[in-house]
Design a protein around this motif. Structure first.
Motif, PDB file in Angstrom:
ATOM      1  N   ALA A   4       0.762  -1.382  -0.116  1.00 58.86           N
ATOM      2  CA  ALA A   4      -0.045  -0.149   0.112  1.00 58.86           C
ATOM      3  C   ALA A   4       0.819   1.211  -0.320  1.00 58.86           C
ATOM      4  O   ALA A   4       1.184   1.813   1.065  1.00 58.86           O
ATOM      5  N   PRO A   5       1.462   1.620  -1.217  1.00 60.97           N
ATOM      6  CA  PRO A   5       2.427   2.739  -1.244  1.00 60.97           C
ATOM      7  C   PRO A   5       1.798   3.873  -0.883  1.00 60.97           C
ATOM      8  O   PRO A   5       1.060   4.476  -1.326  1.00 60.97           O
ATOM      9  N   ARG A   6       2.564   4.781   0.089  1.00 58.59           N
ATOM     10  CA  ARG A   6       2.158   5.968   0.454  1.00 58.59           C
ATOM     11  C   ARG A   6       3.270   6.584   0.915  1.00 58.59           C
ATOM     12  O   ARG A   6       3.851   6.615   1.890  1.00 58.59           O
ATOM     13  N   VAL A   7       3.992   7.610  -0.034  1.00 59.41           N
ATOM     14  CA  VAL A   7       5.356   8.180   0.061  1.00 59.41           C
ATOM     15  C   VAL A   7       5.428   9.522  -0.280  1.00 59.41           C
ATOM     16  O   VAL A   7       4.641   9.710  -1.340  1.00 59.41           O
ATOM     17  N   LEU A   8       6.559  10.203   0.057  1.00 65.04           N
ATOM     18  CA  LEU A   8       6.860  11.588  -0.510  1.00 65.04           C
ATOM     19  C   LEU A   8       8.080  11.630  -1.313  1.00 65.04           C
ATOM     20  O   LEU A   8       8.924  10.953  -0.667  1.00 65.04           O
ATOM     21  N   LEU A   9       8.054  11.915  -2.552  1.00 62.95           N
ATOM     22  CA  LEU A   9       9.036  11.928  -3.319  1.00 62.95           C
ATOM     23  C   LEU A   9       9.631  13.104  -3.445  1.00 62.95           C
ATOM     24  O   LEU A   9       8.892  14.441  -3.808  1.00 62.95           O
ATOM     25  N   SER A  10      11.020  13.509  -2.778  1.00 59.73           N
ATOM     26  CA  SER A  10      11.343  15.029  -2.692  1.00 59.73           C
ATOM     27  C   SER A  10      12.863  14.905  -3.215  1.00 59.73           C
ATOM     28  O   SER A  10      13.762  15.849  -2.575  1.00 59.73           O
ATOM     29  N   ASP A  11      13.266  14.355  -4.187  1.00 54.36           N
ATOM     30  CA  ASP A  11      14.376  14.545  -4.867  1.00 54.36           C
ATOM     31  C   ASP A  11      14.785  16.118  -5.325  1.00 54.36           C
ATOM     32  O   ASP A  11      13.650  16.876  -5.729  1.00 54.36           O
ATOM     33  N   GLN A  12      15.903  16.275  -5.423  1.00 55.88           N
ATOM     34  CA  GLN A  12      16.120  17.597  -5.698  1.00 55.88           C
ATOM     35  C   GLN A  12      15.763  17.998  -7.360  1.00 55.88           C
ATOM     36  O   GLN A  12      15.726  17.012  -8.034  1.00 55.88           O
ATOM     37  N   ASN A  71      16.898  12.219  -3.082  1.00 56.99           N
ATOM     38  CA  ASN A  71      18.268  12.064  -3.619  1.00 56.99           C
ATOM     39  C   ASN A  71      18.645  13.752  -3.901  1.00 56.99           C
ATOM     40  O   ASN A  71      17.823  14.517  -4.439  1.00 56.99           O
ATOM     41  N   THR A  72      19.939  13.704  -3.713  1.00 54.88           N
ATOM     42  CA  THR A  72      20.553  15.193  -3.994  1.00 54.88           C
ATOM     43  C   THR A  72      21.683  15.061  -5.138  1.00 54.88           C
ATOM     44  O   THR A  72      22.079  13.937  -5.459  1.00 54.88           O
ATOM     45  N   ARG A  73      21.636  16.322  -5.854  1.00 57.31           N
ATOM     46  CA  ARG A  73      22.704  16.252  -6.916  1.00 57.31           C
ATOM     47  C   ARG A  73      24.151  15.984  -6.439  1.00 57.31           C
ATOM     48  O   ARG A  73      24.969  15.438  -7.147  1.00 57.31           O
ATOM     49  N   LEU A  74      24.315  16.394  -4.999  1.00 61.30           N
ATOM     50  CA  LEU A  74      25.481  16.351  -4.437  1.00 61.30           C
ATOM     51  C   LEU A  74      26.164  14.748  -4.432  1.00 61.30           C
ATOM     52  O   LEU A  74      27.061  14.434  -4.370  1.00 61.30           O
ATOM     53  N   ALA A  75      24.994  14.008  -4.044  1.00 64.03           N
ATOM     54  CA  ALA A  75      25.159  12.222  -3.997  1.00 64.03           C
ATOM     55  C   ALA A  75      25.105  11.544  -5.300  1.00 64.03           C
ATOM     56  O   ALA A  75      25.381  10.307  -5.604  1.00 64.03           O
ATOM     57  N   MET A  76      24.670  12.313  -6.348  1.00 63.52           N
ATOM     58  CA  MET A  76      24.681  11.860  -7.726  1.00 63.52           C
ATOM     59  C   MET A  76      25.791  12.147  -8.790  1.00 63.52           C
ATOM     60  O   MET A  76      26.448  13.110  -8.455  1.00 63.52           O
ATOM     61  N   SER A  77      25.906  11.378  -9.764  1.00 65.02           N
ATOM     62  CA  SER A  77      26.860  11.652 -10.808  1.00 65.02           C
ATOM     63  C   SER A  77      26.195  11.693 -12.057  1.00 65.02           C
ATOM     64  O   SER A  77      24.881  11.446 -11.946  1.00 65.02           O
ATOM     65  N   GLY A  78      26.722  12.307 -13.197  1.00 59.07           N
ATOM     66  CA  GLY A  78      25.755  12.236 -14.450  1.00 59.07           C
ATOM     67  C   GLY A  78      25.529  13.564 -14.723  1.00 59.07           C
ATOM     68  O   GLY A  78      24.840  13.683 -15.866  1.00 59.07           O
ATOM     69  N   PHE A  79      25.614  14.564 -14.183  1.00 61.29           N
ATOM     70  CA  PHE A  79      25.529  16.165 -14.490  1.00 61.29           C
ATOM     71  C   PHE A  79      26.372  16.657 -15.346  1.00 61.29           C
ATOM     72  O   PHE A  79      27.919  16.490 -15.011  1.00 61.29           O
ATOM     73  N   PRO A  80      26.280  17.392 -16.155  1.00 63.56           N
ATOM     74  CA  PRO A  80      27.040  18.066 -16.994  1.00 63.56           C
ATOM     75  C   PRO A  80      27.538  19.213 -16.282  1.00 63.56           C
ATOM     76  O   PRO A  80      26.947  19.856 -15.241  1.00 63.56           O
ATOM     77  N   GLU A  81      28.752  19.913 -16.585  1.00 64.05           N
ATOM     78  CA  GLU A  81      29.171  21.221 -16.416  1.00 64.05           C
ATOM     79  C   GLU A  81      28.652  22.143 -16.899  1.00 64.05           C
ATOM     80  O   GLU A  81      28.049  22.091 -18.207  1.00 64.05           O
ATOM     81  N   ARG A  82      28.151  23.338 -16.304  1.00 69.74           N
ATOM     82  CA  ARG A  82      27.532  24.647 -16.947  1.00 69.74           C
ATOM     83  C   ARG A  82      28.679  25.504 -17.278  1.00 69.74           C
ATOM     84  O   ARG A  82      29.770  25.790 -16.468  1.00 69.74           O
TER      85      ARG A  82
END
Length: 942
Positions: A164-172, A409-420
């Motif tokens: 019975a999924p009841r969750v908060l999705l709060s990724d950056q 999830n936060t950008r700090l903990a993720m990889s795969g973002f380009p440089e601006r």
């Protein structure tokens, strides 16, 4: 289809496992059928109901409502109902008891009504594919027209696997909360776990959500507003309009503006409620906003709940508590208790981080672990065994992580973002600079007024504008690289298009809110083509929800005023999955209000080079002052005030980043993404993507149903009916449709459909074959065996007739059972493989055999009876396996949750109860599975 009457009996061609149903209601173009065996009700549109009239024949045995049997001798049709006669009595349809119809496809065989072996082979193959796709561990995940992003798939897998999924999705921002929600919905809908969904969003996001679920997941949601509800009520005033469709999107503002519509939505009963921008729902201990109150009432009647929100640490503790109490009001029922809860998980988080990075634990860490687990288990860590460490991490995250209700999830903990890479381009008009300052000041002022009710007319001079002159030079310099240009309004887009038309050597495409979806697709597709448009001119709204990541140059032709809006523009290219660094070009006229805005964003916030967090807070604190600065008559005076504002903004930005970093819940982040699970999911999806089986199968189906496939590129086709008289095929319009089996190509082309086993075209093809009599009876011939005789190949299906919400396919989907017997009724399946028969069988004549009484009366019935007995035994074994699979999965999860509940308050009691109920329901349904003969093929050996 003929006229419907109460008590008529029907079977569903799409769901034959439901058995025989009874017409219980006929009204307003709809017919309601009750199926007694699974105790299920279906409501069909009369025009397109997939129903087959059930007519019992002489020789069949039926029962009355008291269970007394009668052998039918004669059948008559009276007043829309059949009347059956036998043994000096008559029994009308309305008097029938619990009856079932024998799906004896051998009736066709005895009647000589046969298809060629090719069609039998297609049906056999279809049954097998149907089984494989349903039992696949990534069923419901392969169909999304999306990049395979690990953290998104992990969250979708974890949430959609719950009772019975009841969750908060709060990724950056930029990490894909919307994709996560859509993945969850898609899997639950495709597997039948849910059927009724309400998506509740702010008015401005309705179109974006509609496009997202349709273009990327092939889910057609109906947009509900007052106009639609009123139109539905005209035809049926007493009917709740929210019951007219299963999948609904509407705005929070729409419901808030009408108590009647709110009450109708609440009483409509939903399997899943999705609320986007949930942080805008205002709640405090002393006051609850109307919007929050509506969502709270809906959340109480919806079985599942997905809340999408900005990261909680930006919103304050009270706001965070407001979201959590919607998910579980029993767990989060007192704000004072919530704020005083212990934050002792920090020690656990530190240990998990050390274990994950391979660092040594200190003595106090080991003592803490020994107080949680056994001393013997912790001693095993000294062996540095990867599996031991991994299992310990998983158990710690389970027991202490808040992942039952919250994912972030936060950008700090993720990889795969380009440089601006920011390129600021100050422009100085050589002649009449003051005139252009005046014009761009007026343009900026009108841009600020666009949010008002009366949208002002805007005079533009883009044929002479210095920004356009720069743009033309840049296009020439960078040709043929793709460039995405975003500006405030549709009017500017059209004016830019007109200005660039003076330079025929450049190609431009436009994208704005007044274009139809088809026009947007075509224009985006032209931009995506290597030899297509070099530049895409987008309005603010028109660019929402689109994937332009094949481009790496963004032009900010004008400046948005709100930090979140700037981040949204940059986010069209700067998203996880972007393969290259992106260059942001910012042309502005020196001395104009745009220069002040550019400097504030660049020097105060570093917003062009870095992802901007806390945009709403920054806007509340500084936007009004910034706007006032742009209105100062003296530009020198404005610059002095701007310097002060930049300094204050930069100082605040440092403090904000520090506060956000300190507020990070590292245990939560680790619980929100488990790489090993995500890696396994991606490998399974990629294996299906690369498997040519679906392409080969659909090619056969399309050929049979007269659908032409024109090659466009590798694994990419144009599908269209070969002739106007060709039978209508699911999801293929008369004018044709472009499709691809290649995920990468599908992602680069908005106008090309991505075909997978989850796509409606694939499931429609399966339903079209299995819902017809195609290939159910066949006769073939094998020459040169040197051993004349007869064979009978039979395909039985082990079916469960039950509640779709259980997703029984995980454990026992419709299972084809193939049996071959010879003329002595001996099983010889292993001697006659599918490949061997497909290769050697040719069409044969059955008429000579049907003229032989011994064959018809004795030989063939004995062969069928023997095969049926074998199929029943095979079915019992499959039922046993299905029960074992179910218990292994559900017992493990129920026991795990029960144990965790003692330590983790976020385990809801109703979730465990839902698991127990589902296990009991599944057990009963699996045990009731029955074998049905689906297809039979007579084979003569010469």
């Amino acid at each position: 289809m003929g006229e419907f009457f109460l008590n008529q009996r029907y079977t569903s061609s799409g769901e034959p496992e439901l058995g025989v149903g009874i017409v219980t209601e006929v009204s307003k173009g709809k017919v309601r059928i009750f199926f007694p065996v699974p105790d299920e009700v279906r409501l069909y549109s009369i025009e397109s109901a997939p129903l087959l009239r059930t007519i019992f024949k002489p020789g069949h045995t039926i029962v009355d409502q008291q269970g007394h049997a009668m052998l039918i001798e004669e059948v008559k049709f009276e007043n829309g109902l059949y009347v059956y006669f036998g043994g000096n009595r008559a029994l009308g349809e309305s008097e029938l008891g619990d009856v079932s119809i024998s799906h004896t496809v051998d009736d066709r065989l005895f009647a000589g009504d046969i298809d060629s072996p090719e069609f039998f082979a297609l049906r056999r193959e279809t049954l097998d594919h149907n089984y494989q796709r349903r039992i696949s561990p990534v069923h419901g995940f392969v169909g999304g027209k999306i990049d395979l992003i690990p953290h998104q798939l992990y969250i979708a897998h974890e949430v959609s696997s719950r009772f019975a999924p009841r969750v908060l999705l709060s990724d950056q921002v930029g990490l894909g909360k919307t994709i996560e929600a859509c993945l969850i919905l898609h899997r639950l809908l495709v597997t039948g776990r849910i059927s009724r969904v309400l998506i509740l969003v702010p008015e401005s996001l309705i179109h974006q959500w509609f496009v997202e679920v349709l273009r990327k997941f092939n889910l057609w949601f109906n947009i509900f507003d007052e106009e639609r509800c009123s139109a539905l009520e005209k035809g049926a005033p007493e009917v709740n309009p929210f019951l007219d469709d299963q999948l609904v999107i509407c705005s929070i503002e729409f419901l808030a503006g009408s108590k009647k519509r709110t009450q109708q939505a609440i009483s409509a009963s939903w399997d899943m409620l999705v609320v986007d921008e949930a942080h805008h729902l205002e709640w405090s201990v002393d006051e609850v906003s109307p919007d929050y109150g509506i969502v709270e009432l809906l959340s109480k009647v919806a079985k599942g709940l997905l809340l999408l929100t900005a990261t909680p640490e930006q919103l304050g503790v009270e706001s965070h508590f407001a979201r959590l109490r919607l998910l579980d009001p029993n767990r989060y029922n007192n704000y004072d208790d919530f704020i005083h809860e212990s934050d002792g998980n920090k020690d656990i988080a530190a240990i998990v981080e050390k274990l994950s990075s391979g660092k040594d634990l200190k003595a106090k860490d080991l003592r803490l672990l020994e107080s949680i687990f056994s001393k013997e288990r912790i001693a095993l860590l000294a062996n540095k065994d990867e599996l031991t460490t991994h299992n310990l991490i998983e158990d710690l995250l389970d027991q202490y992580g808040p992942g039952r209700v919250l994912f972030r999830n936060t950008r700090l903990a993720m990889s795969g973002f380009p440089e601006r890479i920011a390129q600021l381009i100050p422009l100085q008009e050589r002649e009449n600079h003051s005139l252009w300052i005046e014009r761009l000041t007026r343009e900026f002022s009108l841009d600020m007024e666009r949010e008002s009710e009366t949208k002002p007319e805007q005079e533009l001079w883009f044929e002479e504008d210095p920004r356009v002159e720069w743009l033309v030079g840049k296009m020439e310099e960078m040709h043929p690289e793709k460039m995405l240009l975003i500006c405030t309004s549709k009017e500017k887009v059209l004016a830019l298009e007109s200005a660039l038309s003076n330079f025929p050597e450049f190609t431009a495409s436009v994208f704005h809110e007044d274009l139809t979806l088809v026009q947007r697709d075509r224009n985006a597709a032209w931009f995506a083509e290597p030899d297509g448009a070099q530049i895409l001119l987008c309005s603010e709204i028109g660019s929402e929800g689109r994937n332009f990541q094949f481009a790496h140059h963004l032009i900010l032709f004008d400046m948005p005023f709100h930090p979140e809006l700037l981040e949204q523009r940059i986010g069209r290219l700067d998203r996880i999955g972007q393969k290259k660094d992106i260059t942001i070009h910012i042309p502005y006229l020196l001395g104009s209000p745009q220069e002040l805005i550019v400097r504030w964003f660049h020097e105060g916030l570093d917003a062009f080079n870095r992802n901007l967090e806390g945009g709403n807070l920054i806007s509340k604190l500084f936007s009004e002052r910034l706007l006032n600065i742009t209105k100062i008559p003296s530009f020198e005076g404005a610059q002095k005030e701007l310097e002060i504002l930049i300094t204050e903004t930069a100082e605040y930005q440092i403090e904000l980043k520090k506060a956000l970093a300190e507020g990070r819940d590292k245990l939560l982040e680790m619980n929100s993404f488990r790489p090993k699970i995500a890696k396994r999911l991606i490998e399974q999806i990629q294996a299906e993507d690369n498997d040519p089986t679906l392409e080969t199968y659909l090619t056969k189906v399309f050929r049979h149903f007269d659908i032409e496939m024109e090659d466009l590129a590798s694994r990419t086709y144009l599908l269209h009916p070969a002739s106007f008289s060709a039978e209508v095929f699911p999801s293929i319009p008369r004018e044709g449709i472009q499709v691809t089996f290649d995920r990468k190509r599908a992602l680069s082309r908005e106008d090309v459909s991505f075909l997978t086993w989850d796509h409606p075209m694939a499931t429609g093809a399966i339903d079209k074959v299995l819902g017809s009599t195609l290939g159910t009876a066949s006769c073939g011939l094998i020459r040169g065996t040197g051993n004349p005789g007869l064979l009978l190949e039979l395909i039985f299906v082990l079916e469960t007739a039950g509640k779709k919400s259980t997703d029984i396919d995980r454990f026992l989907p419709d299972t084809p059972l193939r049996i071959v017997v010879d003329h002595t009724a001996k099983e010889v399946t292993d001697s006659y493989s599918v490949a061997m028969l497909n290769k050697n069988l040719v069409p044969g004549r059955i008429e000579p055999l049907l003229e032989n009484e011994a064959f018809v009366d004795t030989l063939l019935p004995n062969m069928i009876l023997s095969a049926t007995e074998i199929a029943e035994q095979m079915g019992e074994q499959e039922i046993k396996k299905g029960l074992e699979r179910m218990k292994l999965t559900l017992d493990h999860e129920i026991n795990r949750l029960t144990a965790l509940q003692k330590k983790n308050k976020d385990i809801r009691a109703d979730e465990i109860q839902a698991g127990l109920e589902e296990r009991n329901t599944l057990s009963a349904l699996i045990k009731k599975a029955r074998v049905r003969l689906d297809a039979v093929q007579l084979i003569r050996k010469e």
